[in-house]
Design a protein around this motif. Structure first.
Motif, mmCIF file in Angstrom:
data_model
loop_
_atom_site.group_PDB
_atom_site.id
_atom_site.type_symbol
_atom_site.label_atom_id
_atom_site.label_comp_id
_atom_site.label_asym_id
_atom_site.label_seq_id
_atom_site.Cartn_x
_atom_site.Cartn_y
_atom_site.Cartn_z
ATOM 1 N N LYS A 141 40.346 55.685 27.688
ATOM 2 C CA LYS A 141 39.681 56.621 28.724
ATOM 3 C C LYS A 141 40.121 55.809 30.178
ATOM 4 O O LYS A 141 40.328 54.310 30.348
ATOM 5 N N GLU A 142 40.077 56.477 31.307
ATOM 6 C CA GLU A 142 40.521 55.834 32.596
ATOM 7 C C GLU A 142 39.357 56.355 33.528
ATOM 8 O O GLU A 142 39.129 57.396 33.635
ATOM 9 N N LEU A 143 38.647 55.395 34.345
ATOM 10 C CA LEU A 143 37.709 55.777 35.053
ATOM 11 C C LEU A 143 38.400 56.337 36.579
ATOM 12 O O LEU A 143 39.110 55.376 37.003
ATOM 13 N N ILE A 144 38.093 57.526 36.745
ATOM 14 C CA ILE A 144 38.830 58.171 37.990
ATOM 15 C C ILE A 144 37.945 57.703 39.069
ATOM 16 O O ILE A 144 37.054 56.941 39.165
ATOM 17 N N PRO A 145 38.728 57.683 40.519
ATOM 18 C CA PRO A 145 38.057 57.076 41.754
ATOM 19 C C PRO A 145 36.621 57.715 41.860
ATOM 20 O O PRO A 145 35.718 57.006 42.558
ATOM 21 N N GLU A 146 36.420 59.054 41.515
ATOM 22 C CA GLU A 146 35.069 59.517 41.754
ATOM 23 C C GLU A 146 34.068 59.033 41.118
ATOM 24 O O GLU A 146 32.710 59.267 41.572
ATOM 25 N N MET A 147 34.204 58.285 40.237
ATOM 26 C CA MET A 147 33.325 57.440 39.305
ATOM 27 C C MET A 147 32.508 56.345 40.372
ATOM 28 O O MET A 147 31.503 56.006 39.891
ATOM 29 N N PHE A 148 33.226 56.061 41.503
ATOM 30 C CA PHE A 148 32.899 54.994 42.250
ATOM 31 C C PHE A 148 32.470 55.263 43.668
ATOM 32 O O PHE A 148 32.320 54.670 44.609
ATOM 33 N N ASP A 149 32.518 56.674 43.957
ATOM 34 C CA ASP A 149 32.466 57.239 45.151
ATOM 35 C C ASP A 149 31.219 57.976 45.188
ATOM 36 O O ASP A 149 31.086 59.330 44.983
ATOM 37 N N ARG B 294 26.679 55.714 42.616
ATOM 38 C CA ARG B 294 26.532 54.510 43.520
ATOM 39 C C ARG B 294 26.171 53.412 42.848
ATOM 40 O O ARG B 294 26.560 52.222 43.209
ATOM 41 N N THR B 295 25.392 53.437 41.726
ATOM 42 C CA THR B 295 25.354 52.085 40.863
ATOM 43 C C THR B 295 26.544 51.256 40.250
ATOM 44 O O THR B 295 26.727 50.237 40.261
ATOM 45 N N ASN B 296 27.508 52.571 39.780
ATOM 46 C CA ASN B 296 28.756 52.213 39.213
ATOM 47 C C ASN B 296 29.466 51.474 40.599
ATOM 48 O O ASN B 296 30.022 50.525 40.240
ATOM 49 N N ARG B 297 29.412 51.756 41.716
ATOM 50 C CA ARG B 297 29.968 51.210 42.970
ATOM 51 C C ARG B 297 29.453 49.900 42.993
ATOM 52 O O ARG B 297 30.316 48.894 43.345
ATOM 53 N N ARG B 298 28.136 49.594 43.064
ATOM 54 C CA ARG B 298 27.658 48.235 43.124
ATOM 55 C C ARG B 298 28.168 47.230 42.093
ATOM 56 O O ARG B 298 28.432 46.387 42.260
ATOM 57 N N ALA B 299 28.116 47.800 40.889
ATOM 58 C CA ALA B 299 28.608 47.112 39.613
ATOM 59 C C ALA B 299 30.065 46.778 39.884
ATOM 60 O O ALA B 299 30.452 45.567 39.580
ATOM 61 N N LEU B 300 30.914 47.504 40.339
ATOM 62 C CA LEU B 300 32.349 47.259 40.447
ATOM 63 C C LEU B 300 32.689 46.253 41.541
ATOM 64 O O LEU B 300 33.448 45.169 41.317
ATOM 65 N N GLU B 301 31.660 46.186 42.506
ATOM 66 C CA GLU B 301 31.873 45.180 43.399
ATOM 67 C C GLU B 301 31.082 43.967 43.555
ATOM 68 O O GLU B 301 31.033 43.131 44.137
ATOM 69 N N SER B 302 30.416 43.764 42.006
ATOM 70 C CA SER B 302 29.575 42.542 41.988
ATOM 71 C C SER B 302 30.498 41.555 41.488
ATOM 72 O O SER B 302 31.447 41.648 40.817
ATOM 73 N N ASP B 303 29.490 40.163 41.619
ATOM 74 C CA ASP B 303 30.237 39.096 40.866
ATOM 75 C C ASP B 303 30.484 39.388 39.509
ATOM 76 O O ASP B 303 31.409 38.704 38.920
ATOM 77 N N VAL B 304 29.582 39.817 38.799
ATOM 78 C CA VAL B 304 29.912 39.990 37.334
ATOM 79 C C VAL B 304 31.158 40.780 36.765
ATOM 80 O O VAL B 304 31.754 40.276 36.258
ATOM 81 N N CYS B 305 31.584 41.666 37.736
ATOM 82 C CA CYS B 305 32.763 42.466 37.724
ATOM 83 C C CYS B 305 34.054 41.463 37.965
ATOM 84 O O CYS B 305 34.812 41.384 37.212
ATOM 85 N N THR B 306 33.961 40.976 39.243
ATOM 86 C CA THR B 306 34.864 40.284 39.941
ATOM 87 C C THR B 306 35.445 39.063 39.242
ATOM 88 O O THR B 306 36.637 38.561 39.062
ATOM 89 N N ARG B 307 34.338 38.715 38.544
ATOM 90 C CA ARG B 307 34.686 37.301 37.637
ATOM 91 C C ARG B 307 35.795 37.415 36.731
ATOM 92 O O ARG B 307 36.506 36.476 36.320
ATOM 93 N N GLY B 308 35.712 38.762 36.076
ATOM 94 C CA GLY B 308 36.871 39.060 35.102
ATOM 95 C C GLY B 308 37.799 40.110 35.300
ATOM 96 O O GLY B 308 38.817 40.270 34.572
ATOM 97 N N LEU B 309 38.201 40.175 36.636
ATOM 98 C CA LEU B 309 38.861 41.237 37.402
ATOM 99 C C LEU B 309 40.479 40.836 36.647
ATOM 100 O O LEU B 309 41.253 41.817 36.440
#
Length: 232
Positions: A27-35, A76-91
């Motif tokens: 699966k691929e998460l489309i941009p709408e999942m974070f807007d 909105r929660t997806n967006r916050r998770a995407l931009e969080s340190d938890v996510c960016t540490r493994g980006l």
């Protein structure tokens, strides 16, 4: 015309479990999942008759995790998770798997990150195939998509580290074509030598480990009454 009900995106939970447990489910998460302004894609506001699952359950609005207060809150929660340190540490590890050093060749094989051979063919490759093979390749592309081009041939550094040397790290399109020519037509990700096969580190993360690590925090919140660490 819509697909059969059981193949439609009808539940975040069931889609999540299928992507983790079924190696053929990519699966691929489309941009709408974070807007948050586009959260209406989760709602059947037009009352479309989408049919019923084999279980008899009617397909309507997408079923959200128990912690979500609604479609907009979920996105909105997806967006916050995407931009969080938890996510960016493994980006950087995601970049290696999708666009980088572990997207093709032996390092992709060692990372468990290989797909059907036809997904590695570009438009020029498909156009040069015999008619029968070309139709199969086009059907594969339409139904399951294509593997992205390899952009980086060196491991991407973590966020905050020194940047890659662009002259050595970026794989040009011509260099990518040359690597395919040297290996022969790519098979399951170009298992021959290629630019992405050298220097495999024993501790290189596997794709399923990266996925599990990235999703583990959200998985622990997927229960009634639980709190979401990315909530407002």
């Amino acid at each position: 015309r819509f697909d059969v009900p059981d193949r439609l995106f009808h539940s975040v939970g069931s889609t999540y479990r299928s992507a983790l447990d079924n190696p053929a489910d990519v699966k691929e998460l489309i941009p709408e999942m974070f807007d948050p302004d586009c959260s209406d894609f989760l709602i059947n506001s037009g009352g479309l008759r989408l049919g019923s699952l084999q279980t008899g359950e009617r397909v309507d609005d997408v079923l959200l995790p128990p912690w979500a207060k609604g479609a907009r809150h979920f996105v909105r929660t997806n967006r916050r998770a995407l931009e969080s340190d938890v996510c960016t540490r493994g980006l950087h590890r995601w970049i290696d798997l999708v666009f980088g050093s572990r997207s093709r060749g032996l390092r992709a094989r060692d990372a468990g990150n290989l797909f059907h051979p036809l997904t590695y063919l570009g438009p020029s490759d498909v156009g040069g195939l015999p008619e029968g093979e070309r139709r199969r390749a086009e059907a594969q592309s339409a139904e399951f998509g294509m593997t992205p081009d390899m952009i980086f041939c060196l491991d991407h550094p973590p966020r905050g580290s020194a940047p890659l040397d662009g002259g050595r790290a970026i794989m040009t399109r011509d260099a990518l074509r040359e690597s395919y020519a040297a290996e022969g037509r790519p098979s399951w990700g170009g298992g021959g030598g290629g630019p992405s096969s050298g220097g495999t580190a024993p501790s290189a993360p596997r794709a399923d480990d990266v996925i599990a690590e990235s999703m583990n925090l959200l998985e622990t919140t997927d229960a009634v009454g639980s709190t979401n660490p990315f909530d407002d």
